[in-house]
Design a protein around this motif. Structure first.
Motif, PDB file in Angstrom:
ATOM      1  N   UNK A   1      60.008  65.721 -40.882  1.00 36.34           N
ATOM      2  CA  UNK A   1      61.232  66.354 -40.399  1.00 36.34           C
ATOM      3  C   UNK A   1      62.474  65.574 -40.815  1.00 36.34           C
ATOM      4  N   UNK A   2      62.322  64.253 -40.994  1.00 33.76           N
ATOM      5  CA  UNK A   2      63.448  63.455 -41.464  1.00 33.76           C
ATOM      6  C   UNK A   2      63.882  63.916 -42.854  1.00 33.76           C
ATOM      7  N   UNK A   3      62.920  64.230 -43.711  1.00 31.08           N
ATOM      8  CA  UNK A   3      63.247  64.689 -45.066  1.00 31.08           C
ATOM      9  C   UNK A   3      63.848  66.086 -45.024  1.00 31.08           C
ATOM     10  N   UNK A   4      63.207  67.000 -44.265  1.00 27.57           N
ATOM     11  CA  UNK A   4      63.701  68.382 -44.212  1.00 27.57           C
ATOM     12  C   UNK A   4      65.104  68.434 -43.623  1.00 27.57           C
ATOM     13  N   UNK A   5      65.358  67.647 -42.559  1.00 30.68           N
ATOM     14  CA  UNK A   5      66.685  67.627 -41.955  1.00 30.68           C
ATOM     15  C   UNK A   5      67.748  67.112 -42.902  1.00 30.68           C
ATOM     16  N   UNK A   6      67.426  66.044 -43.644  1.00 30.62           N
ATOM     17  CA  UNK A   6      68.396  65.502 -44.599  1.00 30.62           C
ATOM     18  C   UNK A   6      68.605  66.446 -45.781  1.00 30.62           C
ATOM     19  N   UNK A   7      67.534  67.128 -46.203  1.00 29.19           N
ATOM     20  CA  UNK A   7      67.685  68.136 -47.259  1.00 29.19           C
ATOM     21  C   UNK A   7      68.685  69.215 -46.844  1.00 29.19           C
ATOM     22  N   UNK A   8      68.526  69.716 -45.610  1.00 27.38           N
ATOM     23  CA  UNK A   8      69.381  70.824 -45.167  1.00 27.38           C
ATOM     24  C   UNK A   8      70.836  70.404 -45.058  1.00 27.38           C
ATOM     25  N   UNK A   9      71.069  69.112 -44.766  1.00 25.78           N
ATOM     26  CA  UNK A   9      72.457  68.659 -44.582  1.00 25.78           C
ATOM     27  C   UNK A   9      73.082  68.189 -45.893  1.00 25.78           C
ATOM     28  N   UNK A  10      72.343  67.394 -46.664  1.00 25.59           N
ATOM     29  CA  UNK A  10      72.903  66.791 -47.866  1.00 25.59           C
ATOM     30  C   UNK A  10      72.486  67.495 -49.159  1.00 25.59           C
ATOM     31  N   UNK A  11      71.498  68.403 -49.108  1.00 25.40           N
ATOM     32  CA  UNK A  11      70.980  69.028 -50.317  1.00 25.40           C
ATOM     33  C   UNK A  11      72.033  69.699 -51.172  1.00 25.40           C
ATOM     34  N   UNK A  12      72.856  70.589 -50.591  1.00 27.54           N
ATOM     35  CA  UNK A  12      73.879  71.255 -51.412  1.00 27.54           C
ATOM     36  C   UNK A  12      74.844  70.281 -52.081  1.00 27.54           C
ATOM     37  N   UNK A  13      75.245  69.234 -51.335  1.00 28.55           N
ATOM     38  CA  UNK A  13      76.183  68.277 -51.919  1.00 28.55           C
ATOM     39  C   UNK A  13      75.531  67.485 -53.047  1.00 28.55           C
ATOM     40  N   UNK A  14      74.250  67.104 -52.848  1.00 29.77           N
ATOM     41  CA  UNK A  14      73.545  66.373 -53.907  1.00 29.77           C
ATOM     42  C   UNK A  14      73.349  67.257 -55.134  1.00 29.77           C
ATOM     43  N   UNK A  15      72.967  68.527 -54.913  1.00 32.90           N
ATOM     44  CA  UNK A  15      72.768  69.442 -56.031  1.00 32.90           C
ATOM     45  C   UNK A  15      74.041  69.680 -56.812  1.00 32.90           C
ATOM     46  N   UNK A  16      75.151  69.792 -56.098  1.00 27.14           N
ATOM     47  CA  UNK A  16      76.422  70.024 -56.778  1.00 27.14           C
ATOM     48  C   UNK A  16      76.823  68.809 -57.612  1.00 27.14           C
ATOM     49  N   UNK A  17      76.547  67.609 -57.101  1.00 28.16           N
ATOM     50  CA  UNK A  17      76.928  66.399 -57.819  1.00 28.16           C
ATOM     51  C   UNK A  17      76.021  66.162 -59.026  1.00 28.16           C
ATOM     52  N   UNK A  18      74.702  66.409 -58.845  1.00 30.75           N
ATOM     53  CA  UNK A  18      73.750  66.100 -59.919  1.00 30.75           C
ATOM     54  C   UNK A  18      73.777  67.171 -61.001  1.00 30.75           C
ATOM     55  N   UNK A  19      73.759  68.442 -60.562  1.00 29.17           N
ATOM     56  CA  UNK A  19      73.592  69.538 -61.531  1.00 29.17           C
ATOM     57  C   UNK A  19      74.846  70.399 -61.694  1.00 29.17           C
ATOM     58  N   UNK A  20      75.925  70.023 -61.012  1.00 27.30           N
ATOM     59  CA  UNK A  20      77.205  70.731 -61.148  1.00 27.30           C
ATOM     60  C   UNK A  20      77.029  72.234 -60.857  1.00 27.30           C
ATOM     61  N   UNK A  21      76.339  72.522 -59.749  1.00 26.65           N
ATOM     62  CA  UNK A  21      76.100  73.919 -59.365  1.00 26.65           C
ATOM     63  C   UNK A  21      77.414  74.568 -58.943  1.00 26.65           C
TER      64      UNK A  21
ATOM     65  N   UNK B   1      76.025  53.169 -50.410  1.00 24.87           N
ATOM     66  CA  UNK B   1      75.608  51.901 -51.021  1.00 24.87           C
ATOM     67  C   UNK B   1      75.252  52.081 -52.495  1.00 24.87           C
ATOM     68  N   UNK B   2      74.546  53.188 -52.838  1.00 27.47           N
ATOM     69  CA  UNK B   2      74.080  53.384 -54.209  1.00 27.47           C
ATOM     70  C   UNK B   2      75.093  54.094 -55.088  1.00 27.47           C
ATOM     71  N   UNK B   3      75.871  55.007 -54.502  1.00 32.78           N
ATOM     72  CA  UNK B   3      76.833  55.830 -55.250  1.00 32.78           C
ATOM     73  C   UNK B   3      76.137  56.600 -56.369  1.00 32.78           C
ATOM     74  N   UNK B   4      74.931  57.077 -56.081  1.00 31.81           N
ATOM     75  CA  UNK B   4      74.161  57.838 -57.066  1.00 31.81           C
ATOM     76  C   UNK B   4      73.279  58.824 -56.317  1.00 31.81           C
ATOM     77  N   UNK B   5      73.654  60.113 -56.359  1.00 30.95           N
ATOM     78  CA  UNK B   5      72.928  61.100 -55.574  1.00 30.95           C
ATOM     79  C   UNK B   5      71.506  61.308 -56.090  1.00 30.95           C
ATOM     80  N   UNK B   6      71.267  61.117 -57.370  1.00 28.43           N
ATOM     81  CA  UNK B   6      69.906  61.286 -57.877  1.00 28.43           C
ATOM     82  C   UNK B   6      68.980  60.225 -57.294  1.00 28.43           C
ATOM     83  N   UNK B   7      69.417  58.981 -57.296  1.00 28.34           N
ATOM     84  CA  UNK B   7      68.600  57.902 -56.724  1.00 28.34           C
ATOM     85  C   UNK B   7      68.414  58.091 -55.230  1.00 28.34           C
TER      86      UNK B   7
END
Length: 602
Positions: A394-414, A537-543
């Motif tokens: 649930x920790x992964x699913x919850x973080x996906x639902x909150x940060x997923x769109x932002x990570x996808x936009x940064x990594x793949x420029x959706x 800390x990482x400043x890298x959404x892919x990592x």
């Protein structure tokens, strides 16, 4: 009711006659045909002298074989008396509404298991529609802003109440406070109050609270209402799944649970759409009022429909009154004061020394019982490992639902990351959840098979999701991430099936409540801020996304280890060992689909 010809007709003022004595020392017991008259017939007049003399002559001339006949009559009378006792017990359990026409007359005429499932699915969907509504742009809105000397008032809740981003975040998760506090309370109350009525009470609180959200006038008023929404939801999530498990066909239990949990992603998606439409065309307050109106019919049904009993629970007043007289097992469970034995003397001493009311004493005793149940729950290794894996999942699913769109936009420029992630989650959530339930039923629904499905689906899902974030192209990411989420969502029904079947029936509400509390407190609530700090800390959404996805392998580790545990399905354990014979009829589901053979086979 019970079917014995020697049993008297069921009446509200029926009396129970207990004959104490030995058939050897005392007078001969009456025959089976005399028993129905023993409780109600008036005393007969003394026999005439001629009749008495005739009886003395017959008894003097009776052969020795008559003693054998008399012994058989005594045995028959004893058997008839036992049948009477069983019949009386059954009548007592059934209550004053029982009739001699059989159990089928007690059942609601239209309230079948399938209708129960449909009703619970709609209620569950409305709960999650509310979560989508509070997060939708049409309801949540945006803050007012000023640029170039021109200021806008903002929109929605955030604009009307001028909320900061922090306050807005608190508002979206405030329901969790009421949910976490009230879930174990409702699970404990299910032992002393009818669980079906508790669901009705919870839905009433939910309906009032959502209407209150529409009437809120500042940040604190709507925050309190959001907490009460969680309180109302707590009774439902703790008790609905056990009711579904009780009444589902034996070969489709996990599939029915899958249909129930499929409403989670569906409800959130509908909440986004509903909140956007109503908030955009009418007002954000109207969205909450509409929720209350939609839930109101189910609140009424919760109080009007004849209440159902959960397996392992009984709340019949007459059973409590007469149970000790009719059942030796019940006498062992309570003392003369009606307090359960096993309550430590320390608890009783504190209750007696302090000037507590009778209500206060009951609260102290219930707190003790809650502690005993929690100790038993935590000693169940299968349950602990199942919930531990569920927390990391649930920790992964919850973080996906909150940060997923932002990570996808940064990594793949959706261009439309919200729509992309939302669409994948909805489709994969529905298909994956249903598939997990049906597959487990086809495999044969056992705890061991459930752990095999959990570990296999999680391991493969983690590989696909991890590989998806390794792709540099969006066209490689979408199919791999979709397959990964499809596999990951297949765990919803099996993980809850284990929570219901690894504990005895009386602990199922507490099992579901503590599972919900644990996955939120230790799972999705802390995971989102932790992932945010990791990104800072990482400043890298892919990592960051790859490290987050790796947590699924920890969930796999817990569930894979549990395959090798000795797992026993305890869902029927109480009916065989712990519950007295006089209460066993309460362990079967009260709803019927007209398939009596299915219930008999179980």
């Amino acid at each position: 009711m019970g079917g014995s010809d020697a049993a008297p007709a069921a009446r509200d003022d029926a009396q129970v006659v207990v004959v104490v004595g030995s058939p050897v020392d005392g007078p001969p017991a009456p025959s089976a045909s005399d028993l129905p008259l023993a409780a109600s017939a008036p005393a007969s007049t003394p026999p005439a002298p001629e009749e008495a003399e005739a009886k003395r002559e017959l008894s003097a001339a009776a052969p020795a074989e008559s003693l054998v006949v008399e012994g058989k009559q005594v045995e028959a009378a004893a058997a008839a008396a036992q049948a009477m006792a069983v019949t009386v017990v059954r009548d007592v359990e059934a209550g004053p509404e029982a009739s001699t026409s059989g159990v089928a007359d007690e059942k609601p005429s239209w309230f079948t298991p399938k209708r129960l499932l449909v009703m619970f699915c709609i209620i569950n969907m409305l709960n999650y529609v509310d979560r989508g509504v509070i997060a939708s742009n049409g309801v949540n809105g945006s803050r007012g802003s000023c640029s170039g000397g021109t200021c806008s008032s903002g929109s929605g809740i955030q604009g009307d109440f001028n909320l900061s981003n922090f306050e807005d975040g608190v508002l979206s998760s405030a329901f969790m406070v009421g949910l976490l506090v009230a879930s174990p309370i409702f699970a404990s109350l299910a032992k002393i109050h009818n669980p079906f009525r508790l669901i009705g009470v919870g839905l009433l609180v939910w309906t009032i609270a959502t209407a209150g959200c529409g009437c809120a006038f500042d940040f604190w008023s709507i925050t309190v209402c959001r907490m009460l929404v969680g309180v109302g939801e707590a009774s439902f999530i703790s008790l609905a799944a056990p009711f579904i498990d009780d009444n589902a066909p034996a070969a489709q239990k996990t599939a029915w649970l899958a249909m129930f949990y499929m409403c989670i992603p569906t409800g959130i998606a509908l909440g986004y759409v509903y909140g956007g439409l109503v908030g955009g065309h009418l007002h954000w307050r109207a969205a909450f009022w509409g929720e209350s109106i939609l839930m109101l019919p189910f609140v009424i049904l919760g109080f009007v429909i004849k209440p159902l009993e959960l397996k392992g629970f009984t709340h019949n007043k007459k059973t409590k009154e007469y149970g000790q007289m009719l059942s030796p097992e019940l006498q062992d469970e309570t003392n003369n004061n009606g307090i359960k034995q096993g309550v430590p003397a320390v608890v009783e001493g504190l209750a007696e020394k302090s000037s507590l009311s009778s209500f206060g004493k009951k609260v102290m005793i219930e707190i003790h019982h809650f502690g005993v149940d929690m100790k038993e729950l935590l000693q169940e290794k299968v349950y602990v490992f199942n919930v531990a894996g569920y927390i990391f999942y649930n920790a992964v699913i919850g973080a996906y639902s909150y940060w997923g769109p932002k990570a996808g936009q940064d990594i793949y420029h959706m261009a439309s990351a919200d729509l992309m992630f939302g669409g994948i989650t909805i489709v994969c959530g529905i298909v994956g959840t249903l598939a997990g339930g049906f597959i487990l039923d086809k495999m044969d629904s056992t705890i061991s098979n459930a752990f095999k499905l959990l570990s296999g689906a999680t391991f493969l899902g983690a590989i696909f999701c991890f590989s998806a974030f390794c792709f540099k192209s969006l066209y490689g990411f979408i199919p791999f991430f979709s397959v990964g989420e499809l596999l990951v969502f297949a765990t919803q029904a099996p993980v809850n099936y284990i929570c219901l079947h690894c504990v005895k029936p009386s602990l199922r509400p507490l099992s579901m409540a503590m599972s919900t509390v644990s996955i939120h407190i230790f799972g999705d609530v802390p995971s989102s801020p932790i992932v945010g700090a990791l990104q800072d800390y990482l400043h890298n959404w892919r990592s960051t996304a790859l490290l987050l996805t790796s947590v699924l392998f920890i969930a796999f580790g817990f569930w894979f280890t549990a395959i090798f545990f000795r797992s026993v399905d305890r869902s029927n354990e109480q009916s065989e060992h712990d519950v007295p014979a006089t209460e066993r009829s309460n362990l079967r589901p009260l709803l019927d689909d007209g398939n009596d053979e299915a219930h008999t086979s179980q």
